[in-house]
Design an enzyme around this catalytic site. Structure first.
Site, PDB file in Angstrom:
ATOM      1  N   CYS A 115      17.197   9.666 103.654  1.00  0.00           N
ATOM      2  CA  CYS A 115      17.235  10.401 102.386  1.00  0.00           C
ATOM      3  C   CYS A 115      16.374  11.660 102.539  1.00  0.00           C
ATOM      4  O   CYS A 115      15.173  11.581 102.777  1.00  0.00           O
ATOM      5  CB  CYS A 115      16.704   9.480 101.286  1.00  0.00           C
ATOM      6  SG  CYS A 115      16.671  10.254  99.687  1.00  0.00           S
TER       7      CYS A 115
ATOM      8  N   CYS B 145      10.753  19.830  92.049  1.00  0.00           N
ATOM      9  CA  CYS B 145      12.142  20.013  91.618  1.00  0.00           C
ATOM     10  C   CYS B 145      12.241  21.073  90.531  1.00  0.00           C
ATOM     11  O   CYS B 145      11.351  21.212  89.698  1.00  0.00           O
ATOM     12  CB  CYS B 145      12.703  18.688  91.103  1.00  0.00           C
ATOM     13  SG  CYS B 145      14.478  18.760  90.734  1.00  0.00           S
TER      14      CYS B 145
ATOM     15  N   CYS C 197      14.604   5.756  94.733  1.00  0.00           N
ATOM     16  CA  CYS C 197      15.109   6.903  93.965  1.00  0.00           C
ATOM     17  C   CYS C 197      14.146   7.283  92.860  1.00  0.00           C
ATOM     18  O   CYS C 197      13.735   6.437  92.074  1.00  0.00           O
ATOM     19  CB  CYS C 197      16.419   6.545  93.273  1.00  0.00           C
ATOM     20  SG  CYS C 197      17.782   6.409  94.357  1.00  0.00           S
TER      21      CYS C 197
HETATM   22  N1  SAH Z   1      18.453  16.204  91.939  1.00  0.00           N
HETATM   23  C1  SAH Z   1      19.427  15.365  92.534  1.00  0.00           C
HETATM   24  C2  SAH Z   1      18.923  14.478  93.666  1.00  0.00           C
HETATM   25  C3  SAH Z   1      17.610  13.795  93.520  1.00  0.00           C
HETATM   26  S1  SAH Z   1      17.498  12.372  92.510  1.00  0.00           S
HETATM   27  C4  SAH Z   1      20.106  14.513  91.458  1.00  0.00           C
HETATM   28  O1  SAH Z   1      19.644  14.530  90.327  1.00  0.00           O
HETATM   29  O2  SAH Z   1      21.110  13.881  91.741  1.00  0.00           O
HETATM   30  C5  SAH Z   1      18.507  11.155  93.283  1.00  0.00           C
HETATM   31  C6  SAH Z   1      19.009  10.093  92.318  1.00  0.00           C
HETATM   32  O3  SAH Z   1      17.917   9.303  91.836  1.00  0.00           O
HETATM   33  C7  SAH Z   1      19.684  10.643  91.082  1.00  0.00           C
HETATM   34  O4  SAH Z   1      20.873   9.943  90.828  1.00  0.00           O
HETATM   35  C8  SAH Z   1      18.699  10.369  89.959  1.00  0.00           C
HETATM   36  O5  SAH Z   1      19.338  10.237  88.723  1.00  0.00           O
HETATM   37  C9  SAH Z   1      18.064   9.090  90.438  1.00  0.00           C
HETATM   38  N2  SAH Z   1      16.728   8.828  89.903  1.00  0.00           N
HETATM   39  C10 SAH Z   1      15.789   9.723  89.584  1.00  0.00           C
HETATM   40  N3  SAH Z   1      14.669   9.095  89.131  1.00  0.00           N
HETATM   41  C11 SAH Z   1      14.925   7.773  89.172  1.00  0.00           C
HETATM   42  C12 SAH Z   1      14.169   6.606  88.877  1.00  0.00           C
HETATM   43  N4  SAH Z   1      12.907   6.684  88.466  1.00  0.00           N
HETATM   44  N5  SAH Z   1      14.743   5.405  89.050  1.00  0.00           N
HETATM   45  C13 SAH Z   1      16.022   5.300  89.493  1.00  0.00           C
HETATM   46  N6  SAH Z   1      16.778   6.370  89.822  1.00  0.00           N
HETATM   47  C14 SAH Z   1      16.244   7.600  89.663  1.00  0.00           C
END
Ligand code: SAH
Length: 406
Positions: free
Chosen positions: A154, A161, A384
């Site tokens: 990843c 961000c 994530c």
């Molecule tokens: N900015 C991009 C990629 C980074 S986040 C995006 O938003 O897709 C990657 C994934 O993790 C995204 O699907 C986001 O919704 C999820 N995510 C972010 N914070 C999270 C959390 N605390 N718990 C679970 N998933 C989360």
């Protein structure tokens, strides 16, 4: 010279920067020529220019210009790139299909600026989080996830961000800066160097820190270098997934890259999405985003992925699930449900397993491919949305370093 200076003074800051860079490259090339002429007479080399160019910062076109200016054949550029991205060499001296004189000449003007410092923390489930120090001392995080015969890396595209999604720790950091293309690629090179015996990377996901489509140029160039099978890292585009919070007008650029697209939907009404992902939903509300998804040119046999973070009592009811099936009806897609990964002070909670399963079964009954993403690496804040640190926070005590140095 006077003409160049007067032009420079009139130009804007970007043009000034570009001209100065071109000028300094020219000077260094003159220097390299002089040095190679002198070394033919075995005179000792004087100290080179202190600012060497980083070969990893060049795209193929600039590398071809460089070798042309050095008077070398054009194919040398790809040869050098193969050493950088396939051979993962850290020293020009290791480019053994260049002659010694050519290597010496190249070393007077260039270097290989790989990451120098990274720490690895290992989760009890085998996930490894890499904390990599950048030239300006910022830290970027990448996570290696072994699972069922796959080894997924990843990657981050920004430090912090651009966006402000309320459930994401990286979002709370704000944007420190965009990563450069070579800083995205070097995450892969560095981690490949640190794989355990028998391990091979199988997949890349741009789902780490940052919003990849807010740093599109660097991400595009990084994908080119990662996927090229002649001189690049050689990871097939179909094994790479880019995840976006929903920069709708830029989805088509992902299609052009040939990688898979994942869209973080996370809500089924504008009111809900405004609350959870305010910045992106203000720019591109739900209907605009879904229209862009429907217009997305999917290659045959591929599906769009929708990610949906499940937050207890916020977006995890059966009614939410039914609304989701309506929003996505008729689309060639799958849905990845991500039960919320907690961090201190988030204000959200992870739903219980029954709620998650109920949500999934509504989607499945409506004919959707719906999966529950295992949250790996939570104990090292590697799952994530757990990457990054709040400004005031100290390193969590649970992090157990298992290695250092790149
Ligand atoms: N900015 C991009 C990629 C980074 S986040 C995006 O938003 O897709 C990657 C994934 O993790 C995204 O699907 C986001 O919704 C999820 N995510 C972010 N914070 C999270 C959390 N605390 N718990 C679970 N998933 C989360």
């Amino acid at each position: 010279m006077a003409l160049i200076i007067s032009k420079l003074l009139r130009a804007g800051p970007y043009a000034q920067h570009a001209t100065l860079r071109a000028l300094s490259m020219r000077l260094r090339l003159c220097y390299a020529h002089a040095m190679s002429a002198r070394s033919a007479h075995k005179e000792p080399l004087a100290a080179p220019f202190p600012m060497l160019m980083n070969l990893l910062a060049l795209d193929l076109e600039s590398a071809e210009r460089l070798v042309r200016d050095l008077g070398w054949p054009r194919y040398r550029a790809q040869q050098i790139f193969r050493w950088l991205y396939r051979g993962r060499v850290r020293d020009i001296e290791q480019m053994t299909d260049l002659s010694q004189a050519e290597r010496a000449q190249l070393r007077t003007i260039a270097t290989i600026g790989r990451f120098q410092d990274c720490r690895i923390v290992k989760s009890t489930d085998g996930t490894r989080k890499f904390l990599i120090r950048l030239e300006d001392d910022l830290i970027v995080e990448s996570v290696l996830i072994p699972e069922d015969g796959w080894l997924t890396l990843c990657l981050s595209s920004q430090v912090g961000c651009t966006l402000d999604c309320g459930f994401c720790l990286t979002g709370r950091m704000g944007l420190k800066r965009n990563l450069k293309a070579y800083e995205i690629v070097d995450q892969v090179l560095t981690i490949q160097d640190r794989l355990e015996p028998g391990e091979t990377l199988t997949n890349l996901v741009l789902m780490g820190m940052g919003e990849p489509l807010a740093n599109l140029d660097a991400v595009t160039e990084a994908v080119v270098r990662l996927t090229n099978s002649h001189w690049g890292v050689g990871i097939p585009a179909r094994r790479i997934t880019l995840s976006t919070a929903g920069l709708a007008p830029r989805l088509k650029d992902v299609a052009a890259l040939g990688v898979n697209l994942a869209v973080s939907l996370n809500a089924t009404t504008n009111a809900q999405r405004d609350q959870l992902m305010p910045a992106i939903n203000r720019l591109h509300p739900l209907n605009t985003l879904l229209a862009a998804c429907r217009a997305y040119l999917l290659p045959p046999r591929r599906r769009l992925t929708f990610e949906y973070v499940l937050l207890a009592g916020v977006n995890d009811t059966e009614q939410d699930a039914r609304r989701l099936t309506k929003l996505l009806s008729g689309m060639r897609c799958k849905v990845n449900l991500i039960p919320f990964n907690e961090f201190n002070g988030s204000g959200f909670q992870r739903p219980d397993d029954d709620t998650v399963l109920r949500f999934q079964s509504v989607l499945r009954r409506a004919g959707f491919h719906a999966f529950i993403r295992k949250s790996k690496g939570r104990d090292v804040l590697g799952a994530c949305g757990q990457l990054g640190r709040l400004p005031e926070s100290r390193e969590p005590a649970i992090l157990t370093p298992v290695g250092a140095g790149c």
